[in-house]
Design an enzyme around this catalytic site. Structure first.
Site, short mmCIF file in Angstrom:
data_model
loop_
_atom_site.label_atom_id
_atom_site.label_comp_id
_atom_site.label_asym_id
_atom_site.label_seq_id
_atom_site.Cartn_x
_atom_site.Cartn_y
_atom_site.Cartn_z
N SER A 177 0.88 -1.20 0.06
CA SER A 177 0.01 0.08 -0.14
C SER A 177 1.00 1.11 -0.02
O SER A 177 1.97 1.23 0.36
CB SER A 177 -0.91 0.11 1.04
OG SER A 177 -0.12 0.35 2.20
N LYS A 178 0.35 2.31 -0.46
CA LYS A 178 0.79 3.50 -0.60
C LYS A 178 1.31 4.03 0.83
O LYS A 178 2.52 4.84 1.18
CB LYS A 178 -0.13 4.63 -0.94
CG LYS A 178 0.39 5.71 -1.95
CD LYS A 178 -0.65 6.49 -2.48
CE LYS A 178 0.06 7.86 -2.82
NZ LYS A 178 0.97 7.88 -3.86
N ARG A 179 0.71 3.72 1.87
CA ARG A 179 1.13 4.25 3.33
C ARG A 179 2.55 3.56 3.59
O ARG A 179 3.27 4.34 4.49
CB ARG A 179 0.19 3.51 4.30
CG ARG A 179 -0.49 4.75 5.13
CD ARG A 179 -1.63 4.45 5.96
NE ARG A 179 -2.46 3.48 5.71
CZ ARG A 179 -2.80 2.41 6.37
NH1 ARG A 179 -2.46 2.29 7.85
NH2 ARG A 179 -3.67 1.50 6.11
#
Ligand code: GLU
Length: 485
Positions: free
Chosen positions: A256-258
């Protein structure tokens, strides 16, 4: 399955704005598989969800694939016998096929309103049932359907999933996969806006485009039984399937981007080399079975097989990518690094100036052992691209002592007398000047480095001078004398 059919594979992204690294992997594996088997790699744009459409996304996608060295044989701008390659231009084809399914009794018109569907859903949730369409319109009398269609009533088309039994298929990576029909919904295949859903479009296109192997991410595995049913309804041969393992963050959650960048464009704009990123992405699920880690595209084509793709999730190990980037950078000739550096400069605050290739190649030669990324050239040696705006205060304190200004003035005068100096000439002048002033060489070298670079360390001082050239060197010395008074 027909083992002797020519290999034709496709990458079928939905143009939602940027290319996810997972998408790059899917594109790469398809490309490698196609090239390994002398097959054809098709790019198909799946833009049937009009609400998710993003302006410019297709061109961006093509440019990004191109940057990565993944070139398609058929697709938008490369029309061949199986086009058009953009789904929104194939609506009539889907309508015809949906009609065929209705005629054969494998699909039906559904007039349920969104409100009714929502009520059904709420009821199912209250009863702790998995939400699914209740098949209200599945067996409407033919006449009623005709009348409602003639009346222009809003409707969708749904596929009929058998109420019992199961569907199985072979997956190259997962083996035999079997799903009970009772957990499948009567999926919408044609929406009320006239666009097909993914399920109908993907099956019709993969068939008409004669796709032999469907290689895609694991997130599509649960859709595949519906696709297999559709193939059977049409009486078509099911393609070979290979569902690629999930990409994971280091903590084993879904990538994920996180936890870092996921867009290929972000890596590109950060200055990663495409070869490094491609090499890295190739290893997200595949390995050559030995210790080798550095693979060019050509070598990947030669070695890539689906047999060596595992089913375990592949962890995205960012430090490994950085390491690969440094490896690739070290192997490149100066001129090639200079070319990338030029692009990098254009995007930077230094971009107002146009740097000539020869100048940049000299900068690269001086700095190449000190960098892992092309952007490091800008961060570690900004003075090659603009005169220092400030001088490192710690270095000023240590190196710019009382006599420094006088010594630099003398040096600047001596440099001015030189004709077309090379690096040895600067060195000779500096040594002579130090002797004349009865100073140590260091008393000249350190302030001089500070004056021309603003920093206390870097590549060889005489290299810096000869790259900057006589006029710029003198200008910088004079500025430093003024500013450090
Ligand atoms: N359009 C789907 C996507 O965006 C393609 C899935 C497939 O390859 O079948 O990934």
């Amino acid at each position: 399955m027909e083992p002797n059919k020519p290999v034709r594979v496709r990458f079928a992204p939905s143009p939602t704005g940027f290319l996810h690294v997972g998408g790059l992997r899917t594109a790469l594996y398809n490309y490698l598989f196609a090239k390994h088997h002398d097959g054809v790699f098709v790019l198909r744009i799946e833009d049937t969800d009009q609400s998710r459409k993003v302006e410019g996304a297709v061109e961006n996608l093509i440019a990004t694939l191109d940057w990565a060295g993944i070139h398609y044989d058929e697709g938008p701008h490369k029309e061949a016998n199986h086009g058009p390659y953009v789904q929104s231009r194939r609506l009539e084809i889907y309508h015809n096929h949906a009609r065929q399914l209705i005629e054969r009794g494998h699909a039906y018109n559904c007039f349920c309103t969104p409100e009714r569907l929502e009520q059904v859903r709420q009821k199912q949730i209250a009863m702790k049932l998995a939400p699914a369409y209740d098949r209200h319109c599945r067996d409407l009398p033919t006449k009623e359907v005709r009348d409602r269609l003639n009346g222009g009533e809003r409707h969708v088309v749904r596929m009929k999933v058998p109420v019992s039994g199961e569907t199985s298929f072979n997956d190259f990576i997962r083996g035999r996969v079997t799903i009970a029909h009772k957990i499948l919904d009567d999926q919408v295949i044609l929406k009320s806006d006239g666009f097909p859903t993914y399920h109908l479009a993907v099956v019709v296109d993969d068939h008409l485009m004669e796709i032999s192997h469907v290689i895609r991410g694991e997130e599509w595995l649960s859709s595949t039984p519906k696709h297999v049913l559709l193939y059977q309804y049409f009486d078509w041969v099911v393609p070979n399937y290979a569902h690629l393992p999930l990409l994971l963050n280091p903590d084993k959650t879904k990538l994920s981007k996180r936890q870092g960048d996921v867009a290929v464009e972000e890596y590109r704009s950060k200055g990663y080399l495409s070869e490094a990123l491609v090499n890295f992405v190739a290893f997200l699920g595949w390995n050559p079975g030995d210790e080798r880690e550095i693979f060019s595209m050509q070598e990947l084509v030669k070695e890539f097989t689906l047999e060596r793709v595992g089913k375990a999730g592949a962890v995205f190990n960012a430090p490994k990518l950085d390491w690969l980037n440094a490896q690739y950078l070290r192997r490149k000739p100066n001129s090639e690094i200079a070319r990338v550096l030029k692009e990098e400069l254009k995007k930077s605050p230094f971009g107002r100036k146009e740097y000539d290739d020869e100048y940049l190649a000299k900068v690269v030669e001086a700095m190449r052992e000190r960098v892992s990324f092309v952007k490091d050239f800008l961060e570690k040696s900004p003075y090659f691209f603009s005169a220092p705006k400030e001088y490192d205060p710690a270095v000023v304190k240590k190196r710019w002592n009382s006599g420094a200004g006088i010594r630099m003035m003398k040096l600047s005068d001596e440099f001015a007398k030189l004709q077309d100096p090379g690096k040895e000439d600067y060195e000779a002048v500096l040594e002579r000047t130090a002797d004349t002033l009865k100073a140590g060489r260091g008393d000249l070298i350190h302030p001089l480095r500070l004056a021309v670079s603003g920093m206390g360390a870097g590549p060889g001082l005489y290299d810096i001078l000869s790259i900057l050239g006589k006029d710029e060197t003198i200008r910088r010395i004079n500025t430093a004398i003024e500013r450090l008074k």
